[in-house]
Each structure stands twice: as C-alpha cells, then as structure tokens.
Design an enzyme around this catalytic site. Structure first.
Site, PDB file in Angstrom:
ATOM      1  N   GLU A 348       0.830  -1.197   0.000  1.00 56.15           N
ATOM      2  CA  GLU A 348       0.000   0.000   0.000  1.00 56.15           C
ATOM      3  C   GLU A 348       0.871   1.256   0.000  1.00 56.15           C
ATOM      4  OE1 GLU A 348      -2.633   0.270   3.369  1.00 56.15           O
ATOM      5  OE2 GLU A 348      -2.828   2.438   3.076  1.00 56.15           O
ATOM      6  N   SER A 351      -3.700   5.955   0.040  1.00 59.11           N
ATOM      7  CA  SER A 351      -5.049   5.740   0.515  1.00 59.11           C
ATOM      8  C   SER A 351      -5.791   7.018   0.175  1.00 59.11           C
ATOM      9  CB  SER A 351      -4.990   5.529   2.029  1.00 59.11           C
ATOM     10  OG  SER A 351      -6.014   4.695   2.450  1.00 59.11           O
ATOM     11  N   ARG A 389       7.340   2.742   0.798  1.00 56.71           N
ATOM     12  CA  ARG A 389       7.011   1.590  -0.044  1.00 56.71           C
ATOM     13  C   ARG A 389       7.181   1.913  -1.517  1.00 56.71           C
ATOM     14  NH1 ARG A 389       1.876   0.465   3.723  1.00 56.71           N
ATOM     15  NH2 ARG A 389       3.038  -0.210   5.563  1.00 56.71           N
TER      16      ARG A 389
END
Length: 419
Positions: A348, A351, A389
RNA sequence: GGAGAGGUGACCGAGCUGGCUUAAGGUGCACGCCUGCUAAGCGUGUGUAGGUCAAAAGCCUACCGAGGGUUCGAAUCCCUCCCUCUCCGCCA
C-alpha cells in the site's frame, strides 16, 4: 461526526454502520442521553424565559422606585433551580458530545460490506510488472549494496522504525518528494502548504484520529501536543471553526511532511527494511469541496495519485476497501498497492478517501452556498504518495544485474541539480 | 519567561460607573423605488445553533475569545485559561 438529528431518525442505518465497520460505539446510550438532554434543555429554556421576563419587571419597578421584593424573592428560587438544571445540562451535553465522537462515519453504498481486508475489492491492475533476466533482490539488499540506508544506526539513535537514509539514498528520497510535489503543483493544480508537525488535541479530534487512536500517536504530554501521523491532520484543520463562501470552493492543497506513527499492536508484522516505520515521508493531497462534488473529486484524486505511479512506470492495483477495513472517519476509500518486484507482493502506497461532511462537522468547517445557506462542506484526502514503499518498489524494479540501481528518468533532473 | 494593550455580529466600531441595548451607529450585502446607463439618493431586510410548529411565519432559549464565579439580572464586576499586538529577557 454524524448529525445527531440524522442519528435520531435513522438509528438502524447508524447501527449497521457500526457493525459493518467493526466499531464498538454505544448507540443506545447515546440515544438515551440525547433524549435526556433535550428534556433538560426544554426545562432550562422555560425557566430562563421566566427569569428574563421577570427581570424586566424588576428593572422597571426599580427605575420607578417601586418595591420589587416579591419578584426578587420569587426569582431567587428560580435562579437556584436554573443553576441546578444548568449543571445537569452541562454534564449531559458533555456526555452526548463524547459519545457522538465515537460514532464512525457511515460507509458509502458502493463500498463492499466485509469483515476485514480479505474482502477488499480489487478494481483493476495497471502497468506492467518488470521482468528480470536475473534473480531480483529485495529492496533492503539493493539499498545495502548501494549504501543508501543505515537502519542499525537509526535504531541506535532513536529505535527501530526510524530509518537513516544515507548518501544517494537520502538524495533519492528527497528527489522523490520534490518530484511528487512539483507534479501535483504543475499538472494537477494543487496549492502547496508547509504545516506544523505538531498539533493540539482539538485538531487531532477534528479529523477523527482522536479519541479512538490516541495510542497510535506520539504524544508530548508536557504540552498536550501530538506528532502528526499524516499531513491530513494539520491541512484539513486549517479551516476549522471557519465559514467559507461557495466561491472559495473547491480548494486543493498538497503538503509534504514527515509522519509519525507508534504502530502499536503491529509489532513484528512486515517489518523488514522500509515496510513499516515509525517515521516516514509523505506527500498528501487534501481537498475542500461542495457536497455535490465530493464523489467526483474522489475519482479525480485517485487519478492524481495514480499519475505518480504511472510516471515511475510501476505496476500497481487499485483496491476499494470494504467496510471492515475502512477507517473510522472514511465514507469510501481506495488504496493503491504498488508491485514490489523483488519481494513479489503488493504494498500500500496510497489511501484516497472521501469523508463526506464527517470531518467538517467535527472540525466545524462550513460554507455559505449560493442561496446563502450555511452548510458543512466535504473533505477528502489522499496520499500522493507515501515514500517508503514507493522507494521499495523503485529499488526492486530499477535494480540492475550488476547490483547497481538505475535512476528512474523522471527523477534524474532532481538528482542532477547543480549549485 | 516578565511588563503593558487588546480580543464585540461578514467587516469597522460604540457600549464596559450591571437593568428603557438580550448589542447603538456605520460599511458591506440582498431586494425594492428613483434617474437613459453607472454613480449618488431613498426605503426595507440582513448572523449562528437549539426548541416549538405538518411546514412557514411567529414565538422562546443560548451565543459579545474559552471556561467558571458574584447577582433577581453580566458584553459590562471578579477568577482561571487561550490568542493577537508592543516592549524586555532568552535563543535557532
């Protein structure tokens, strides 16, 4: 928060939202307290009206030099009664407010109902996963080989989860941040903000982190201040307790900040390298829009975040979070999960959420619509993106057979700045 | 951290020796009138939240930075806190 009037007339919808979101809010206690509050408020209003009226009479008599002792002694009784009701009212008001703050936002009808992330809905895949002519290493090995990270020393000076980016690693991190900021500024029309990294309790409550997530926050007890877990918190709250004009909307902000999260309860889960950190960098997008625009704005914002991944040529998928995985304040959320080519999994990196009027109610952000009516606006935010990430995906996808790292072409201008 | 000044409705600004002000006056805004248009002028209206009501009007209650106190009654008096400005101290 949810409008108490809405809760009163739609208790079943709210009850279902609480269950679907795996929350533990006590709706019945709230409804009972609300009922009691309204009764007390009525009694209070009646007595106050009497007091105001008689006070006028007293004032008149005094001016006319007449005797007002009868009224005075009558009113001293009323005043005492008012005082008692007043304090009961204060108490119940506080109770209602506190309970109201624990009621989660209601999921949008399009959100899949599900208990946990297993029931999230993968909407689509984008981009090509890189194919290797050799055995790809995972990001930590690539970073170590190129002297880009020093996690042991980060752990020594602060603790695990506080990374040190070294040399080319630091420069790459900085280039990624600058690239993303400039992309949103120049191609997506956002306005940049640099905001405080420490906020007060009211601000944390406004966006919905408090009271639920206090244990996930770094807290400076001496001043009762919190380190921000995301730029969403300071940026969304810039208009708290303000009234904007419909002419001021929509507004789009982007802000880079470090983010601080205690990650209590997730120890030992996906911790290798940069996967889960207590401090990380993130570029965040925040929008303030009229209610009718928020659904379209959510899709736009998702596209804004996707553009970054596309610019890096990374493979990723778009996920619609199910009710059980939706955050407390969110009405609908898309996650972007980037493909980590070396470790072989999706991570992820973004968001993107629509909060409807939930945060605007908590933070008391309103606007006047074209008819002059006072309304709560809608807020949205989305990571655009979180760096750790993304860094993992870049390191793993851009590694070379000889162990070196190719710099993504979009970052080269930012890596080659000259003084 | 210390001293002083101040925080009033969209804005400016009076009230601050407690009660014909439960906020004057002005600006702005909206609507109407008037003038060929604009400007000016005249008139009317002008906040938020809760309650009552089928709904609207109307009426009631709360809100003068926040909270508490004194009083029959507080924008006005007292206490605590927050914020802004000026000066001093300390400091990147």
């Amino acid at each position: 928060m949810i409008d108490i009037k809405y809760i009163r007339s739609n208790p079943d919808i709210v009850r279902k939202a609480i269950v679907d979101k795996n929350e533990k809010a006590d709706l019945d206690t709230l409804l009972a307290a609300d009922e009691k509050r309204r009764k007390l408020q009525y009694d209070f209003d009646q007595l106050k009206a009497q007091q105001n009226a008689v006070s006028q009479v007293i004032a008149q008599k005094k001016r006319a030099k007449e005797d007002a002792n009868a009224e005075l002694s009558e009113m001293s009784k009323v005043a005492e009664e008012i005082k008692i009701i007043q304090s009961a009212l204060n108490e119940i008001n506080y109770e209602v407010e506190s309970l109201l703050l624990t009621i989660p936002n209601i999921p949008h009808p399009s959100v899949p109902v599900g208990r946990d992330e297993a029931l999230n809905e993968v909407i689509r895949h984008e981009g090509e996963a890189r194919k290797f002519g050799f055995e790809p290493k995972d990001h930590l090995d690539v970073a170590t080989a190129n002297e880009m990270l020093d996690l042991p020393r980060g752990a020594k000076i602060s603790g695990s989860g506080f990374p040190i980016y070294t040399g080319i690693g630091a420069k790459l991190e900085r280039a990624i941040i600058t690239f993303m900021l400039e992309y949103h500024l120049q191609k997506h029309g956002y306005r940049e903000l640099m905001v405080p990294l420490v906020v007060n309790r009211k601000t944390m409550t406004g966006t919905g982190q408090l009271p639920k997530l206090e244990e996930d926050m770094y807290h400076i007890s001496e001043d009762d201040l919190f380190l921000i877990p995301t730029a969403e918190v300071p940026v969304t709250n810039i208009y708290s307790d303000e009234v904007l004009s419909f002419k001021d909307l929509p507004q789009k902000f982007v802000a880079y900040t470090p983010c601080f999260r205690r990650e209590a309860g997730s120890y030992g889960k996906d911790t290798r390298g940069l996967q889960r950190l207590h401090q990380f960098n993130k570029v965040e997008m925040v929008r303030f829009v009229e209610p009718e625009q928020s659904e379209a704005a959510l899709e736009e914002m998702l596209a804004d975040a996707e553009d970054i991944l596309k610019a890096f040529g990374l493979h990723y998928r778009v996920v619609s979070l199910c009710t059980g995985d939706l955050s407390f304040a969110s009405q609908k959320t898309y996650d972007l999960e980037v493909w980590a080519a070396g470790s072989g999994k999706y991570l992820e990196v973004s968001s993107v959420s629509n909060f409807g009027e939930f945060q605007a109610r908590r933070a008391n952000i309103r606007y006047k619509d074209p008819e002059g009516k006072m309304r709560h606006l809608h807020t949205l935010n989305g990571s655009g993106l979180a760096t750790p990430r993304l860094m993992i995906a870049i390191l793993e996808s851009y590694q070379q057979a000889d162990g070196s790292l190719e710099i993504p072409s979009v970052l080269k201008p930012f890596m080659e700045l000259r003084v």
